[in-house]
Structures are given as structure tokens and as C-alpha cells.
Design an enzyme around this catalytic site. Structure first.
Site, PDB file in Angstrom:
ATOM      1  N   ASN A 152       0.807  -1.235   0.000  1.00 39.00           N
ATOM      2  CA  ASN A 152       0.000   0.000   0.000  1.00 39.00           C
ATOM      3  C   ASN A 152       0.834   1.276   0.000  1.00 39.00           C
ATOM      4  OD1 ASN A 152       0.674  -0.640   2.710  1.00 39.00           O
ATOM      5  ND2 ASN A 152      -0.951   0.699   3.432  1.00 39.00           N
ATOM      6  N   THR A 232      -1.300 -13.034   7.825  1.00 33.59           N
ATOM      7  CA  THR A 232       0.106 -13.328   7.497  1.00 33.59           C
ATOM      8  C   THR A 232       0.965 -13.192   8.754  1.00 33.59           C
ATOM      9  OG1 THR A 232      -0.346 -12.231   5.391  1.00 33.59           O
ATOM     10  CG2 THR A 232       1.921 -12.847   5.809  1.00 33.59           C
ATOM     11  N   GLU A 250       3.729  -5.135  12.243  1.00 36.99           N
ATOM     12  CA  GLU A 250       2.780  -4.020  12.074  1.00 36.99           C
ATOM     13  C   GLU A 250       1.672  -4.556  11.180  1.00 36.99           C
ATOM     14  OE1 GLU A 250       4.629  -0.243  11.554  1.00 36.99           O
ATOM     15  OE2 GLU A 250       5.629  -0.721  13.419  1.00 36.99           O
ATOM     16  N   CYS A 284      -3.322   1.581   6.262  1.00 41.78           N
ATOM     17  CA  CYS A 284      -3.707   0.848   7.485  1.00 41.78           C
ATOM     18  C   CYS A 284      -4.312   1.784   8.524  1.00 41.78           C
ATOM     19  CB  CYS A 284      -2.493   0.134   8.050  1.00 41.78           C
ATOM     20  SG  CYS A 284      -1.120   1.261   8.339  1.00 41.78           S
ATOM     21  N   GLU A 464       7.925   0.559  16.702  1.00 42.53           N
ATOM     22  CA  GLU A 464       9.093   1.116  16.027  1.00 42.53           C
ATOM     23  C   GLU A 464       8.937   2.631  16.032  1.00 42.53           C
ATOM     24  OE1 GLU A 464      10.752  -0.826  12.567  1.00 42.53           O
ATOM     25  OE2 GLU A 464       9.656  -2.672  12.979  1.00 42.53           O
TER      26      GLU A 464
HETATM   27  P1  NAD Z   1       0.164  -9.352   3.187  1.00 45.07           P
HETATM   28  O1  NAD Z   1       0.212  -9.825   4.588  1.00 45.07           O
HETATM   29  O2  NAD Z   1      -0.592 -10.145   2.207  1.00 45.07           O
HETATM   30  O3  NAD Z   1       1.638  -9.235   2.575  1.00 45.07           O
HETATM   31  C1  NAD Z   1       2.638  -8.432   3.176  1.00 45.07           C
HETATM   32  C2  NAD Z   1       3.999  -8.978   2.788  1.00 45.07           C
HETATM   33  O4  NAD Z   1       4.161 -10.270   3.363  1.00 45.07           O
HETATM   34  C3  NAD Z   1       4.197  -9.162   1.284  1.00 45.07           C
HETATM   35  O5  NAD Z   1       5.523  -8.839   0.950  1.00 45.07           O
HETATM   36  C4  NAD Z   1       3.942 -10.650   1.097  1.00 45.07           C
HETATM   37  O6  NAD Z   1       4.568 -11.198  -0.032  1.00 45.07           O
HETATM   38  C5  NAD Z   1       4.544 -11.207   2.386  1.00 45.07           C
HETATM   39  N1  NAD Z   1       4.047 -12.530   2.784  1.00 45.07           N
HETATM   40  C6  NAD Z   1       2.837 -13.095   2.522  1.00 45.07           C
HETATM   41  N2  NAD Z   1       2.768 -14.327   3.080  1.00 45.07           N
HETATM   42  C7  NAD Z   1       3.933 -14.535   3.715  1.00 45.07           C
HETATM   43  C8  NAD Z   1       4.465 -15.613   4.495  1.00 45.07           C
HETATM   44  N3  NAD Z   1       3.765 -16.733   4.711  1.00 45.07           N
HETATM   45  N4  NAD Z   1       5.700 -15.488   5.013  1.00 45.07           N
HETATM   46  C9  NAD Z   1       6.417 -14.357   4.816  1.00 45.07           C
HETATM   47  N5  NAD Z   1       5.985 -13.311   4.079  1.00 45.07           N
HETATM   48  C10 NAD Z   1       4.751 -13.394   3.543  1.00 45.07           C
HETATM   49  O7  NAD Z   1      -0.339  -7.854   3.264  1.00 45.07           O
HETATM   50  P2  NAD Z   1      -0.672  -6.887   2.056  1.00 45.07           P
HETATM   51  O8  NAD Z   1      -1.952  -7.345   1.440  1.00 45.07           O
HETATM   52  O9  NAD Z   1       0.540  -6.716   1.218  1.00 45.07           O
HETATM   53  O10 NAD Z   1      -0.903  -5.496   2.819  1.00 45.07           O
HETATM   54  C11 NAD Z   1      -2.115  -5.102   3.348  1.00 45.07           C
HETATM   55  C12 NAD Z   1      -2.140  -5.307   4.845  1.00 45.07           C
HETATM   56  O11 NAD Z   1      -1.051  -4.639   5.455  1.00 45.07           O
HETATM   57  C13 NAD Z   1      -3.390  -4.718   5.488  1.00 45.07           C
HETATM   58  O12 NAD Z   1      -3.882  -5.625   6.426  1.00 45.07           O
HETATM   59  C14 NAD Z   1      -2.872  -3.468   6.179  1.00 45.07           C
HETATM   60  O13 NAD Z   1      -3.628  -3.040   7.289  1.00 45.07           O
HETATM   61  C15 NAD Z   1      -1.515  -3.913   6.588  1.00 45.07           C
HETATM   62  N6  NAD Z   1      -0.649  -2.763   6.843  1.00 45.07           N
HETATM   63  C16 NAD Z   1      -0.317  -2.466   8.129  1.00 45.07           C
HETATM   64  C17 NAD Z   1       0.470  -1.359   8.408  1.00 45.07           C
HETATM   65  C18 NAD Z   1       0.865  -0.998   9.816  1.00 45.07           C
HETATM   66  O14 NAD Z   1       1.721  -0.145   9.976  1.00 45.07           O
HETATM   67  N7  NAD Z   1       0.277  -1.610  10.832  1.00 45.07           N
HETATM   68  C19 NAD Z   1       0.918  -0.559   7.352  1.00 45.07           C
HETATM   69  C20 NAD Z   1       0.550  -0.897   6.057  1.00 45.07           C
HETATM   70  C21 NAD Z   1      -0.230  -2.007   5.799  1.00 45.07           C
END
Ligand code: NAD
Length: 483
Positions: A152, A232, A250, A284, A464
Site C-alpha cells: 500500500n 500473514t 505491524e 492501514c 518502532e
Molecule cells: P500481506 O500480509 O498479504 O503481505 C505483506 C507482505 O508479506 C508481502 O511482501 C507478502 O509477499 C509477504 N508474505 C505473505 N505471506 C507470507 C508468508 N507466509 N511469510 C512471509 N511473508 C509473507 O499484506 P498486504 O496485502 O501486502 O498489505 C495489506 C495489509 O497490510 C493490510 O492488512 C494493512 O492493514 C496492513 N498494513 C499495516 C500497516 C501498519 O503499519 N500496521 C501498514 C501498512 C499495511
């Protein structure tokens, strides 16, 4: 135009994935492939580990002044190439170019500058132990870190990890999101040009299931900083548990935006429009659960609907676009399904809900969705409880402060919350009672990088920001010297 072919970046060189496989990533505004990224697997992570562990002894002993100098240089180079980064981020993610220009890319440069300064100015603890001697603390870099980021805010969030990680003397293997790898790829040449020694930052592109999981399961990588979804996050906890890794997670959110009748109405309204729909609601920290005190509910709802209808949805590269495209077809379908669910659950779609009819030409196949406001749902509905992560918000009237605090906290998430009131005592009271890592009063998304950032409950583990990043990326040791 032929698609950009991205390669892994290991030991300051671009290298092909060991198994030779690539897959397409899409331009979300056109719905067509525009880049090919390596489908990296465990052997690629092993190669990156070899480079990162070989670079660690020298980088961890490099003076803070020198590390800081290189971080400042990286920031300067991002600034110099700002236009290229901005265009790539907007094209790859679907976000309006104005947002990439004012938020994503400046913040990426700022992340490096902030930690370049922070390591130069930190002071450790020391104290006399009467009759024995004195003790002091020292921070040790930990080793090779795994840095996994979402789609995002691609460069913004990846650099939020790389900068403190290498500033503290660690080396890194990064796994950017498979949906948005372009700006991470551009960053590689910036790192090299800035004089970062080979192996200090390595990029392994690919899916979470293959490259990401190999990083998390690697027995010699002692820390993982992850930003992404809660599901995840749970897998990462489970897969890293046998190795006792240090984790910073996060995760997702379902943030409350609480509007009291005594607020500055115009400010609350215009900022709520932004906190609902900025980056197509794919932040997020977006306030997707809006609670409005009953005396101003109707007026606020009408204002929000009027404002949402005026937002321009379309070509992300147009300077006046407010909402670009959602990141992928799958994500569009998921977000769209929540609108149907909202109707099934008894909600009323006050505006939006569809792909805009006005889209022409190549944009007709893009993943666009109108800003959508749903009223009439109760807090137990799934649409009011589950993270949608798109331009869809719910709005609900409340009667008392106690009621709204209870509903806002009745969530498995706890990332952020906004409160709108001109009553200072109430602001402090409610901010104190809200279960969220960040609470904003009369503002949204104001970030002070010196302050801790993270989520409560299923929104994350750890903090962080400022010294909290230094805590995560170092081991803190106590040394006691006898007289
Ligand atoms: P996601 O969890 O699908 O993927 C995030 C990353 O993790 C990607 O690089 C993906 O390839 C990797 N990944 C997926 N499965 C994995 C595994 N089994 N082992 C290791 N790595 C793996 O998330 P997304 O769809 O890319 O992002 C959206 C989510 O991120 C939303 O839930 C959003 O709220 C959250 N988010 C949180 C913050 C925060 O600061 N809390 C900030 C931005 C986004």
C-alpha cells in the site's frame, strides 16, 4: 511498451533468480501486466544471506559517522530522482501521483535522514554502583535482518525498515510486496551509488509463500520486521517460533473515527474525507469506522456524501485525481464483495459502490471503485468489524461518550483512532481510554518519527520509531566495570 524486467539485487549486483522463473505484475489503472518480477525461492534467499552475512562484520564495525553519511547520501539521491520514483510508485500501486509526490517518496527520503541523525545523537545509560564500580549499556547490531513489506505504501514502508536496520549496523534482506516491486528495484541503484558496501542491503523479489516464507524460516536470520495483514502476521509468528526470532509486526486495522457534536465541524469533515479515502482507503491508518454524535449525525453524513461524490476517481497520473485504482483485481473483488455484504447485513449505500461509469479508454479495465459510504449497520456486522482496506467506510450515530468508547474498543484490532472535539478534558479522557497504538485528536496521520508506532491487539506486536526502532534493531547489553 515492453514490461520492465526486475532482477534480484544481491551483493550490489542485479542477478537472475536461481530457478529462472518470473511472473507478471500489473498496472492497476489499466489492468495489464507492466513488469516481470523474479519468482524467488529458498536458494535466492540463501544467496542473499551469504552476501548479507559476509558484509555484516565490516558494516557493524563501520563508524556511526560513516553509516550516517551514507544514509544522508541515499536520502539526497532519492530527492534527486524524485520524479522517477513518484511516477513508478503511482503506476505500480495505482495511487494518485499527487500522493506519491507529497507523501510516499518524500517520506522515504525522510526515513533515511531521520535515522542518519538519530544514531549520531543517541546517548546510552550509565550509572555508578556504589562500592563496586559502574555499569553502562551498549547496543550491539544483531546480524542479518529480514524486512518484509506490503503493497500500500511500498517505498515509504520498506525504507521505514531499511533505514534504522542499517543505521544500527545490521545488514538486510528485503522482500517487497510482489504487487509493487518497482520502487524497491529503483532504490537498489541508489543504494549502490550512495556508496553502501556490497551485501549490506539485498533485495529478493517474489511471493510471500516462497521468498517471504524462506526468509522467515531461515535459521540464521535472527530478526524479522514485517508489515502486512494480520493473517500473514500469525503465520510469521508460527513459522519463526522454532528459531526464537526477534519480531516486529505491524498489522491490520479497523480504525475508529469519533466525531463529537462539539467538534470543529468543517475540519472534522474535510479530514474525515481524507482519512476515509486517501490512497483509495488502502492505508492501514484510514478511519473506516466513523462514529458521529447524534445531534450532528445527519448534517455530517450529508456533508461526507457530498464531499465523496465530488472526489475525482480515475487516471492516477493526472495531477487532480483524488482516488486512483485499487492494487489488484483480486483486491478489487474482495473490497467490492464487502459492499454486497453490507447491503445483506441491512446497510444502506449512501454513495458509491460501483466502478465509475465515466472511465474511458485504457482505464475501463482498471481496478477503480467509487468512494463508498454505508449507513444503517450495527457494530456487530462483519462490515463494521473486518478490515476491508479499500474506499468503503461505515457511519454510525452514537449518543454518549461511554457508548462510543465501548464500541470503538470492541474490535480485535487496535492500530489508530481519531477523535474530534473542542473539549480538551474529553479529548484527554477518551484518548486515554481508547485501545489503539496511536490516537489523534483533531487531526489524522500526523506522524512524528521520534514517537513509538505500532498496534495493540491483532494490529501488531512491538513498537518502532525513535528509540523504539533502535531497541528493535540492536541488542542492548549491560556492562559492569569494577573500580
Ligand atoms: P500481506 O500480509 O498479504 O503481505 C505483506 C507482505 O508479506 C508481502 O511482501 C507478502 O509477499 C509477504 N508474505 C505473505 N505471506 C507470507 C508468508 N507466509 N511469510 C512471509 N511473508 C509473507 O499484506 P498486504 O496485502 O501486502 O498489505 C495489506 C495489509 O497490510 C493490510 O492488512 C494493512 O492493514 C496492513 N498494513 C499495516 C500497516 C501498519 O503499519 N500496521 C501498514 C501498512 C499495511
Amino acid at each position: 511498451m515492453s514490461p520492465t524486467i526486475i532482477d534480484n539485487f544481491i551483493n550490489n549486483e542485479f542477478v537472475k533468480p536461481t530457478e529462472g522463473a518470473y511472473f507478471d505484475t500489473f498496472n492497476p489503472a489499466h489492468g495489464v501486466p507492466h513488469a516481470q518480477i523474479p519468482d524467488s525461492t529458498k536458494p535466492d534467499v540463501d544467496l542473499a544471506y551469504k552476501a548479507a552475512s559476509a558484509a555484516f562484520p565490516s558494516w557493524s564495525k563501520t563508524s556511526k559517522a560513516e553509516r550516517s553519511r551514507i544514509l544522508y547520501k541515499i536520502a539526497d539521491l532519492i530527492d534527486e530522482r524524485q520524479d522517477e520514483f513518484v511516477r513508478a510508485e503511482s503506476k505500480d500501486q495505482g495511487k494518485p501521483i499527487s500522493l506519491a509526490k507529497t507523501v510516499d517518496i518524500p517520506r522515504a527520503a525522510h526515513n533515511f535522514r531521520f535515522f542518519a541523525g538519530r544514531i549520531s545523537h543517541s546517548v546510552e545509560e550509565a550509572g555508578e554502583l556504589e562500592g563496586v564500580g559502574f555499569s553502562y549499556t551498549q547496543r550491539m547490531p544483531i546480524g542479518v535482518a529480514g524486512l518484509i513489506s506490503p503493497w500500500n505504501l511500498p517505498l515509504y514502508l520498506l525504507t521505514w525498515k531499511i533505514a534504522p536496520c542499517i543505521a544500527c549496523g545490521n545488514t538486510a534482506i528485503c522482500k517487497p510486496s510482489e504487487f509493487t516491486s518497482l520502487t524497491a528495484y529503483l532504490l537498489c541503484s541508489v543504494l549502490k551509488e550512495a556508496g553502501l558496501p556490497a551485501g549490506v542491503v539485498n533485495m529478493v523479489f517474489g511471493t510471500g509463500m516462497k521468498a517471504g516464507q524462506a526468509l522467515v524460516e531461515h535459521p540464521r536470520i535472527p530478526l524479522i520486521s514485517f508489515t502486512g495483514g494480520t493473517v500473514t502476521g500469525a503465520k510469521i509468528i508460527a513459522n519463526s517460533a522454532p528459531h526464537f526470532k526477534k519480531l516486529s509486526l505491524e498489522l491490520g486495522g479497523k480504525n475508529a473515527n469519533i466525531v463529537f457534536a462539539d467538534c470543529d465541524f468543517e475540519k472534522a469533515l474535510t479530514t474525515s474525507l481524507r482519512s476515509s479515502f486517501a490512497n483509495q482507503g488502502e492505508i492501514c491508518l484510514c478511519g473506516s469506522r466513523i462514529f458521529v454524535e447524534r445531534p450532528i449525525y445527519e448534517k455530517f453524513l450529508r456533508g461526507l456524501v457530498d464531499g465523496a461524490k465530488k472526489l475525482k476517481v480515475g487516471d492516477p497520473s493526472a495531477p487532480d485525481t483524488d482516488l486512483g485504482a485499487l492494487v489488484s483485481k483480486e483486491h478489487w473483488e474482495k473490497v467490492r464483495s464487502y459492499i454486497d455484504l453490507g447491503v445483506k447485513e441491512g446497510g444502506k449505500v449512501e454513495c458509491g459502490g460501483e466502478k465509475p461509469a465515466s472511465l474511458q479508454g485504457e482505464f475501463q479495465n482498471g481496478y477503480f471503485l467509487e468512494p463508498t459510504i454505508i449507513s444503517g449497520l450495527t457494530p456487530s456486522c462483519r462490515v463494521m468489524r473486518e478490515e476491508i482496506f479499500g474506499p468503503v467506510v461505515t457511519i454510525y450515530a452514537f449518543d454518549t461518550e461511554e457508548e462510543v468508547v465501548q464500541i470503538a474498543n470492541d474490535s480485535e484490532y487496535g492500530l489508530s483512532c481519531s477523535i474530534w472535539t473542542e473539549n480538551g478534558r474529553r479529548a484527554r479522557r477518551v484518548a486515554g481510554d481508547i485501545q489503539a497504538g496511536t490516537v489523534w485528536v483533531n487531526t489524522w496521520m500526523a506522524r512524528d518519527l521520534r514517537m513509538p508506532f505500532g498496534g495493540m491487539k491483532k494490529s501488531g506486536l512491538g513498537r518502532e520509531g525513535g528509540d523504539h526502532s533502535l531497541d528493535f534493531y540492536t541488542e542492548l547489553k549491560t556492562i559492569c566495570l569494577a573500580d
